[in-house]
Design an enzyme around this catalytic site. Structure first.
Site, short mmCIF file in Angstrom:
data_model
loop_
_atom_site.label_atom_id
_atom_site.label_comp_id
_atom_site.label_asym_id
_atom_site.label_seq_id
_atom_site.Cartn_x
_atom_site.Cartn_y
_atom_site.Cartn_z
CE1 TYR A 31 17.74 -10.99 25.43
CE2 TYR A 31 17.88 -11.19 23.05
CZ TYR A 31 17.32 -10.61 24.17
OH TYR A 31 16.35 -9.66 24.02
CD GLU A 62 14.69 -9.55 27.04
OE1 GLU A 62 15.38 -8.85 26.29
OE2 GLU A 62 14.27 -9.16 28.14
#
Lengths: 377, 289
Positions: free
Chosen positions: A100, A188
């Site tokens: 992530y 993101e």
């Protein structure tokens, strides 16, 4: 402004950020001409809401027949109130590891925040809550450059696969460049993956800072490609900040804070707002007429409350706008008006000189809220 | 006393030849503010209604002794203008400009903090006024009254509303400040609260917040530990639907963090008198002083 996955990925392309080959589909006929992708492919619904996978909005297709079946099924599908109007077809990746990564602004620290984790591909908020040590958070001073040593530390601390260190440094640096030079509020990537064809950004959540529109030629087209409700669209074209709400009291005010508090006061008197409409600072007569026109298109409105506290906005111009928009008209609903601040006396005089039986002038915000709620019943 | 500005503040207006710059420079001068200079590159040597224009802030300071900059420069040039004023050692820079990209704001905030002693108020703020002394911004001074209550707010028009409520009840203000609702404001609630706490002329503080971010929660923590003067507060956006952007880029509610309810609870816990409606601010202040 929040972008669709496919829009974020087209920005990836501009910054040489590796991502899967893909093809965008608006209608099933788009598939007839074929494309240059290798099976298997992933068929992904383009919606701005989480949990599309669980809702059936992401399917794997190993051949043309499956592709057509899945595309037909997903196109037009409703996912949590969002209709799927576009589908992104991507080459499936052979994923070895999922990470992530995100860049955003930490408003309390007034610095950029990079978050990195080896626990990608899952709900990162849950990771942050349950295993905070698995999430590396690094603040970056906006007045300085991103230091490669800091990046390598973060990669090491997050226990990412160090065999891919230089590739990871490269893609993260490019994503940071997109965040900065691309004027993004958020970049993101979940997952940022190690695949058999290298390190790749498999998903994208990008949000743009529209204040920077003047220095990005592509922002305008990106904005046009994001569907918004018709009433919000017409307000936007008129330079108004409008958000549709569920109630029946139409609200017009100047300044986001005052409009928000107008909503609160209307609620205190038992009513509920049909919208949030901020005419902004320094509004002219035309702006006010335009605001009233926007409310006219909304059938749920049954009374209107105009709440103005002039600073840079002049009450006389607001009054002029109200008169221009309502003169000689049989109004659909009562308009309750409260004017204070810069040139309020002049503004009130203009309204009194041009009386309209549906227009009520009040002295205070409370009185106006009460009357607009009553006028509603 | 008052905070940050008083009758001795000398103001240079950046962008004085623009529509807003000129209007507010003259209006503030009529109020008694010492507007000593303006800047506009290329127009040095000219005048706006007898206010001398300089090419740079440094020249304006050298010639007139200006110590406060009031900035009306358009968004694309605002960062450079603010930094110019900071590097020329202006004590206070008040940036009114709305619509500056967040990256520019973040960069200029940190450059000023790391390299200068200047204080920055804004951007995207209405500025500040010390009633009867000086008005450095766009607030309508007609609604203010000299006195002893310090007002600080994130929102422009809501600041006016609060000041208006106080003045209606004959409660005067030491200084009224709008810190702006942008993602990276210069001075924060905490910076202003600290100034009010130290100011002998301020007896009570009104703080107006709104949904989004955590500035109010941080202020609550600060008040609990550092502020001995009574504080009255109102938070706008109790009825705002979650996830909607309400005009200020910052005002985004995510989860419980940043909601009006969370902010109100934090403030109440810090001993602040929280009111549910801006029109109740005046009465509440009367109660605490």
């Amino acid at each position: 402004m929040d972008l669709f996955e496919y829009q974020g990925k087209s920005l990836y392309a501009n910054y040489d950020i590796a991502h899967p080959n893909s093809f965008l589909v608006n209608k099933i006929e788009d598939l007839e001409h074929g494309f240059n992708l290798n099976y298997p492919v992933v068929v992904k619904a383009q919606v701005q809401v989480g949990g599309r996978g669980k809702a059936g909005g992401i399917k794997l297709a190993t051949n043309n027949d499956e592709l057509i079946t899945h595309t037909n099924e997903i196109l037009g599908m409703d996912i949590k109130g969002h209709t799927v109007e576009k589908i992104l077809i991507e080459e499936a990746s052979d994923i070895k590891e999922e990470y992530y990564l995100s860049f955003t602004l930490d408003r309390s620290e007034k610095k950029y925040l990079m978050m990195l984790s080896a626990k990608g591909g899952m709900d990162i908020e849950a990771v942050a809550e349950e295993n905070p040590d698995d999430l590396t958070m690094i603040h970056i001073d906006p007045s300085k450059e991103l230091d490669e040593a800091v990046l390598i530390d973060a990669i090491t601390n997050s226990k990412l696969n160090l065999d891919y260190e230089s590739d990871l440094v490269e893609i993260i640096t490019r994503l940071f460049k997109l965040f900065i030079s691309g004027d993004c509020d958020l970049v993101e990537v979940n997952p940022l993956a190690i695949t058999s064809s290298g390190v790749m950004a498999l998903d994208s959540k990008v949000s743009l800072d529209m204040n920077a529109k003047y220095r990005h030629e592509d922002f305008d087209q990106i904005e046009k490609d994001i569907p918004i409700p018709p009433s919000e669209k017409s307000a936007k074209e008129k330079g108004l900040n409008f958000i549709k709400l569920d109630g029946s009291v139409g609200i017009i005010g100047n300044g986001a804070g005052l409009v928000m508090s107008t909503l609160d006061v209307v609620a205190e008197y038992g009513g509920s707002a049909a919208n949030f409409l901020d005419i902004g600072g320094g509004a002219k007569a035309e702006t006010v007429s335009a605001a009233l026109e926007v409310l006219e298109t909304d059938d749920s409105v049954s009374s209107v409350f105009i709440n103005i506290f002039g600073g840079i906005t002049r009450c006389d111009l607001v009054a002029q706008g109200i008169v221009e928009a309502t003169k000689g008209k049989d109004l659909k609903w009562p308009i309750v008006i409260r004017l204070d601040g810069t040139n309020a006396t002049e503004g009130l005089k203009i309204l009194r000189d041009n009386p309209n039986e549906k227009i009520i002038i009040t002295e205070t915000m409370n009185e106006a809220a009460e009357l607009s709620v009553k006028g509603n019943r | 006393m008052a905070i940050l500005i008083d009758e001795n503040s000398k103001v240079v207006v950046q962008g004085i030849t623009g529509r807003e710059g000129q209007f507010h420079a003259l209006r503030n001068r009529d109020y008694g503010t010492k507007i000593v200079a303006g800047t506009r590159p290329g127009k040095g040597g000219e005048q706006v209604e007898s206010i001398p224009i300089f090419n740079t802030v440094q020249e304006a300071i050298d010639e007139t002794g200006a110590n406060v900059a009031l900035t009306f420069v358009p968004p694309a040039f605002a960062k450079d203008a603010v930094l110019e004023a900071a590097y020329a050692d202006c004590q206070l820079i008040v940036c009114i400009t709305e619509g500056i990209p967040a990256k520019d704001e973040a960069e200029m905030y940190n450059l000023i903090k790391n390299n200068t002693k200047s204080k920055l108020l804004g951007p995207n703020c209405p500025g500040l006024i010390s009633p009867g002394k000086s008005n450095v911004g766009i607030m309508p001074h007609e609604i203010t009254l000299p006195g002893n209550v310090g007002v600080v707010s994130r929102s422009g028009t809501l600041t006016y509303q609060a000041v208006h409520e106080l003045t209606q009840l004959n409660i005067g203000q030491s200084t009224c400040i709008g810190i702006g609702g942008d993602p990276v404001p210069g001075m924060s609630f905490i910076d202003i609260l600290k100034e009010y706490q130290e100011d002998e002329e301020t007896n009570a503080i009104v703080m107006i917040g709104e949904i989004g971010g955590t500035a109010e929660e941080e202020a609550a923590e600060y008040i609990k530990n550092n502020i001995t003067k009574p504080v009255v507060s109102y938070i706008a956006g109790v009825t705002a639907p979650p996830g909607k952007k309400m005009g200020h880029a910052g005002a985004i509610v995510s989860g419980n963090k940043g909601t009006a309810k969370a902010k109100m609870e934090a403030l109440e816990e810090a001993g602040v008198l929280v009111v549910s409606n801006p029109t109740k601010i005046g009465k509440a202040v009367k109660e605490v002083i």
